[in-house]
Design a protein around this motif. Structure first.
Motif, PDB file in Angstrom:
ATOM      1  N   UNK A  52       0.850  -1.185   0.000  1.00 49.51           N
ATOM      2  CA  UNK A  52       0.000   0.000   0.000  1.00 49.51           C
ATOM      3  C   UNK A  52       0.889   1.239   0.000  1.00 49.51           C
ATOM      4  N   UNK A  53       0.779   2.062  -1.029  1.00 49.55           N
ATOM      5  CA  UNK A  53       1.577   3.279  -1.139  1.00 49.55           C
ATOM      6  C   UNK A  53       0.680   4.475  -0.834  1.00 49.55           C
ATOM      7  N   UNK A  54       1.042   5.203   0.216  1.00 53.68           N
ATOM      8  CA  UNK A  54       0.308   6.415   0.604  1.00 53.68           C
ATOM      9  C   UNK A  54       1.143   7.620   0.237  1.00 53.68           C
ATOM     10  N   UNK A  55       0.545   8.540  -0.502  1.00 54.25           N
ATOM     11  CA  UNK A  55       1.267   9.720  -0.993  1.00 54.25           C
ATOM     12  C   UNK A  55       0.923  10.920  -0.115  1.00 54.25           C
ATOM     13  N   UNK A  56       1.944  11.495   0.537  1.00 51.55           N
ATOM     14  CA  UNK A  56       1.786  12.704   1.339  1.00 51.55           C
ATOM     15  C   UNK A  56       2.219  13.925   0.548  1.00 51.55           C
ATOM     16  N   UNK A  57       1.620  15.058   0.876  1.00 54.25           N
ATOM     17  CA  UNK A  57       2.034  16.313   0.236  1.00 54.25           C
ATOM     18  C   UNK A  57       1.738  17.464   1.179  1.00 54.25           C
ATOM     19  N   UNK A  58       2.503  18.551   1.012  1.00 53.65           N
ATOM     20  CA  UNK A  58       2.391  19.696   1.907  1.00 53.65           C
ATOM     21  C   UNK A  58       1.137  20.507   1.593  1.00 53.65           C
ATOM     22  N   UNK A  59       0.696  21.356   2.537  1.00 50.26           N
ATOM     23  CA  UNK A  59      -0.589  22.045   2.353  1.00 50.26           C
ATOM     24  C   UNK A  59      -0.562  23.087   1.229  1.00 50.26           C
ATOM     25  N   UNK A  60      -1.748  23.262   0.660  1.00 51.29           N
ATOM     26  CA  UNK A  60      -2.017  24.394  -0.236  1.00 51.29           C
ATOM     27  C   UNK A  60      -3.226  25.129   0.343  1.00 51.29           C
ATOM     28  N   UNK A  61      -3.068  26.441   0.582  1.00 52.78           N
ATOM     29  CA  UNK A  61      -4.097  27.225   1.262  1.00 52.78           C
ATOM     30  C   UNK A  61      -4.666  28.273   0.303  1.00 52.78           C
ATOM     31  N   UNK A  62      -5.996  28.401   0.304  1.00 49.16           N
ATOM     32  CA  UNK A  62      -6.671  29.409  -0.523  1.00 49.16           C
ATOM     33  C   UNK A  62      -7.860  29.949   0.268  1.00 49.16           C
ATOM     34  N   UNK A  63      -7.907  31.294   0.434  1.00 48.47           N
ATOM     35  CA  UNK A  63      -9.057  31.941   1.085  1.00 48.47           C
ATOM     36  C   UNK A  63     -10.146  32.122   0.045  1.00 48.47           C
TER      37      UNK A  63
ATOM     38  N   UNK B   5      -4.285  19.071   1.864  1.00 51.52           N
ATOM     39  CA  UNK B   5      -3.055  18.571   2.487  1.00 51.52           C
ATOM     40  C   UNK B   5      -3.225  17.095   2.824  1.00 51.52           C
ATOM     41  N   UNK B   6      -2.122  16.352   2.789  1.00 51.69           N
ATOM     42  CA  UNK B   6      -2.111  14.967   3.248  1.00 51.69           C
ATOM     43  C   UNK B   6      -0.751  14.683   3.880  1.00 51.69           C
ATOM     44  N   UNK B   7      -0.742  14.223   5.142  1.00 53.17           N
ATOM     45  CA  UNK B   7      -1.918  14.004   5.975  1.00 53.17           C
ATOM     46  C   UNK B   7      -2.649  15.320   6.225  1.00 53.17           C
ATOM     47  N   UNK B   8      -3.884  15.223   6.688  1.00 58.14           N
ATOM     48  CA  UNK B   8      -4.672  16.431   6.914  1.00 58.14           C
ATOM     49  C   UNK B   8      -3.912  17.390   7.814  1.00 58.14           C
ATOM     50  N   UNK B   9      -4.110  18.670   7.571  1.00 56.23           N
ATOM     51  CA  UNK B   9      -3.409  19.685   8.368  1.00 56.23           C
ATOM     52  C   UNK B   9      -3.748  19.516   9.840  1.00 56.23           C
ATOM     53  N   UNK B  10      -2.703  19.397  10.646  1.00 55.29           N
ATOM     54  CA  UNK B  10      -2.910  19.289  12.085  1.00 55.29           C
ATOM     55  C   UNK B  10      -3.303  20.615  12.698  1.00 55.29           C
ATOM     56  N   UNK B  11      -2.906  21.706  12.035  1.00 52.32           N
ATOM     57  CA  UNK B  11      -3.251  23.035  12.536  1.00 52.32           C
ATOM     58  C   UNK B  11      -3.736  23.881  11.371  1.00 52.32           C
ATOM     59  N   UNK B  12      -4.931  24.455  11.497  1.00 50.62           N
ATOM     60  CA  UNK B  12      -5.424  25.498  10.591  1.00 50.62           C
ATOM     61  C   UNK B  12      -5.746  26.686  11.475  1.00 50.62           C
TER      62      UNK B  12
END
Length: 771
Positions: free
Chosen positions: A295-306, A328-335
């Motif tokens: 199982x390959x899980x792909x993580x990526x950094x957040x992209x933010x748009x207001x 974001x993945x994993x989901x952002x721990x802080x917004x």
């Protein structure tokens, strides 16, 4: 045999008999050892001895020797006993021409001692074992039977099975007397892990052991070992998957496949994977197919748009709703939402129910997650987007102030006055400022925050205000009425600049007068400290009359009388007195001053004790108050005048008040104090009004005396200042400790004789502490 039984019945008991050497079991090797030996030595040597044997292949035991002779010649050639046995007691049996048939149990029977027996074994080593494997191919999960045979050997061979040096079990064996063959059978269910392992059969008896081995060739379908069963990578990050295959027979094919079954390659090096996926490793041989999935899980950094954009306008008091979309993945721990560097909310949505002008500004939504790389490390990544919120509103109500500020609104004519229109917020868009005055319908013409009157006249008095206007609304300030007047002027004096009055004088008073507009208020000071009528030692009376309009003339009288004054003038009344007049414009430029000199004979202050330790120097201080000044200060000890010498020395100092000497201190220094120096000393002093004396006691150092005169001053709702008088310090520098009783809190190390408590809501008391 009747002879043997008869002999046994005739044996007599002998005291203190013993076996010196008893028979012990022994093993001999067939064909190697030709002579055997069974020990039996006794004491005393002249006891009756019988040897009998039970051979393995003979059904009945037989007697071979009975002291002093063998029973027949044949036995005498097979066995022998030392010829000096009857004198040495050594009846040990010697067996000649050893062979397997001599194996059995040998018993030495001695009168009075009983019997001792031992086993004699003439052994052959077992033959090298031979392992027989099944005739069919060995396969995993199939039970197979192995046999192991060993020829010869006495006693018969036993068997131990080992698999890769690990003992499996002891199996039953069978003996064949005709063939002399021992055999062991091992049933065993095989697994893939047995392939290539060494199966060993060990045949052994009491003489020795021997073994032989075979290598197992176990067939099994492919077994896969993946470098990863679950893999987390960063989006687009290169990675490598390893699939190790073991199989017997060897695999015909190994492949990597995608989720939908497409063949990728025989070895996998990933690059550019953007989304989660599964990869499968597949291997096949003649026994079957094996598959394992990664199982390959792909993580990526957040992209933010207001969602609302980068700038919005909003009216004051309305609601604003800002939404932060985060991928974001994993989901952002802080917004988080920030205004400047201040965190205002942890949520993807920011709602302000009723915006005010304070809500204008730049807002930033920031999201953070912790994706994992191929190498297993995690890093923190953040992204943000910003929006500017522009809140539009009318101007806030201005505040009208005058500089210099005066609550009465009264100012001196011809002195510059600045009127200030203070606006905390001109609104958005920014408004303008206009000035107005009563009885004038039009603005004064000044469009500025300051209205300046450089040379105001009496006619400039009136009521003023300012107004702020923008396109949304207007706001009017408070109104101030301004008057122009003079400061008080010193009018007349009814006392001289200096006066000498004897202590105890009754009804003494001082007087001064001022005129001015507005009406002056006169205050009295003693050595620059204000005198209040409620001090209990003074009475202040004022009389006001109308002079020339609008001036008022005020006369103030300071009387040395009050509820706390027991008699007339006191020593503490010796001071410089002044009166100063104030009105709403300011303070009088000329002030009235008078020096009151109180005449009194010498008085002593300070402590009636001094303290030190043996061997140290100490000063005994005599502090004298007087006016006029003292003419002499002397010390006495036991009625004798103390003169300066190697034991005593003197120093003197003077203290001035208004250039008038009224306090002197003479110090008697006692050098290297001894026990005889402790005790009373007398200080005697004289001035023009008389002679006085006081006694001072020199003691050893001690704890300080408690402070006195504790009072509270400057009491407010949240603070209080405590003041006290320090007592005798016991010969050391002393400090004080203040304690808050309800909070059980100590403030230690106070050096002064006052302390202010802040944030207090209960009672306090003070303790002195030696440091």
């Amino acid at each position: 045999m009747l002879r043997v039984a008869f002999t046994i019945t005739l044996w007599a008991a002998v005291s203190c008999a013993e076996f010196v050497n008893q028979p012990t079991s022994v093993v001999y090797k067939q064909g190697v050892d030709s002579t055997g030996y069974v020990a039996c030595k006794i004491s005393p040597p002249n006891l009756n001895v019988i040897w009998n044997i039970q051979l393995l292949n003979v059904p009945h035991p037989q007697v071979i020797y009975s002291s002093p002779s063998f029973f027949n010649d044949q036995l005498e050639t097979k066995y022998s006993i030392n010829t000096d046995a009857s004198s040495t007691g050594n009846y040990s049996l010697i067996i000649h021409n050893l062979e397997r048939g001599d194996s059995g149990r040998y018993t030495c029977q001695v009168s009075s001692l009983g019997t001792q027996a031992a086993n004699v074994t003439v052994a052959d080593p077992p033959g090298i074992p031979v392992i027989t494997a099944p005739s069919v191919a060995l396969r995993e999960r199939v039970k197979s039977t192995f046999s192991c045979e060993s020829e010869g050997g006495f006693p018969a061979a036993a068997f131990t099975w080992l698999l890769a040096d690990t003992r499996l079990s002891n199996t039953a064996h069978t003996d064949s007397e005709s063939a002399g063959v021992s055999k062991s059978v091992l049933p065993m269910e095989l697994s893939y892990s047995h392939h290539g392992a060494l199966l060993t059969c060990v045949s052994h008896n009491i003489l020795s052991s021997t073994n032989s081995s075979i290598v197992l060739n176990v067939q099994y379908k492919p077994r896969l070992t993946l470098s990863h069963t679950e893999l987390i990578i960063m989006r687009g990050e290169p990675f490598q998957l390893m699939c190790t295959v073991t199989a017997n027979p060897a695999v015909a094919q190994k492949q990597w496949l995608t989720e939908d079954g497409n063949v990728v390659s025989t070895s996998f090096f990933g690059n550019g994977v953007l989304d989660d996926t599964k990869l499968k490793c597949r291997a096949e041989n003649s026994l079957g197919v094996t598959e394992e999935t990664v199982q390959i899980t792909v993580h990526y950094q957040p992209t933010v748009l207001i969602r609302e954009g980068n700038a919005i306008n909003v009216s004051e008091s309305s609601e604003i709703r800002l939404t932060c979309d985060v991928d974001a993945k994993p989901a952002a721990g802080r917004v988080e939402w920030y205004r400047g560097n201040q965190l205002i909310k942890r949520s993807a949505e920011l709602i302000i129910a009723s915006v005010t002008k304070q809500h204008s500004g730049k807002y930033r939504c920031e999201a953070t997650n912790n994706p994992t790389s191929y190498d297993g490390t995690s890093s923190s990544f953040s992204d943000f987007d910003e929006v500017f919120v522009n809140v539009q509103y009318g101007p806030k109500q201005p505040t009208f102030e005058v500089s210099p500020a005066d609550p009465s609104g009264e100012y001196r004519a011809k002195e510059r006055v600045v009127m200030k229109c203070i606006v905390q917020d001109l609104g958005n868009p920014a408004g303008i400022i206009r000035w107005y005055k009563t009885n004038q319908s039009d603005p004064l013409g000044a469009i500025s925050a300051d209205l300046i009157l450089d040379n105001p006249q009496v006619s400039d008095g009136g009521t003023y205000w300012c107004q702020v206007e923008n396109t949304i609304s207007s706001a009017i300030s408070n109104r101030l009425t301004i008057k122009f007047a003079d400061v008080p002027q010193l009018w007349s004096l009814n006392s001289s600049k200096e006066t000498n009055v004897s202590i105890g004088t009754i009804n003494h008073q001082l007087q001064c007068a001022y005129r001015g507009f507005p009406t002056p208020e006169i205050y009295w000071y003693k050595d620059s400290k204000a005198i209040s009528g409620d001090m209990g030692l003074y009475t202040v009376e004022s009389d006001t009359i109308i002079d020339v309009e609008p001036y008022r003339r005020v006369t103030s009288t300071l009387k040395f009388a009050g509820k706390d004054r027991e008699s007339g003038l006191m020593v503490n009344d010796f001071a410089r007195y002044s009166c100063i007049a104030y009105n709403s414009v300011g303070k009088s430029k000329l002030n009235y001053e008078i020096h009151l000199n109180v005449l009194f004979s010498p008085k002593f202050s300070g402590f009636s004790k001094a303290a030190t330790e043996l061997g140290l120097d100490v000063e005994i201080n005599c502090l004298v108050l007087s006016y006029p000044p003292v003419t002499s200060i002397q010390f006495f000890r036991g009625g004798n005048l103390i003169e300066p010498n190697s034991k005593y020395s003197f120093s003197i100092s003077e203290y001035n008040v208004g250039n008038r000497v009224y306090q002197q201190k003479r110090s008697l220094k006692v050098i290297s104090v001894s026990a005889e120096d402790y005790g009373d000393y007398r200080c005697e002093t004289t001035n023009a009004l008389g002679t006085e004396f006081t006694d001072i006691k020199l003691i050893k150092t001690s704890v300080p005396d408690p402070p006195t005169g504790l009072v509270s001053t400057n009491v407010t709702w949240g603070s209080v200042t405590l003041s006290w008088t320090a007592a005798f310090d016991g010969g050391f520098t002393q400090a004080f400790t203040a304690e808050e009783i309800t909070e059980n809190k100590l403030i230690e190390g106070i050096k002064e004789t006052q302390f202010t408590f802040q944030g207090m809501y209960s009672n306090f008391f003070l303790k002195k502490q030696l440091q």
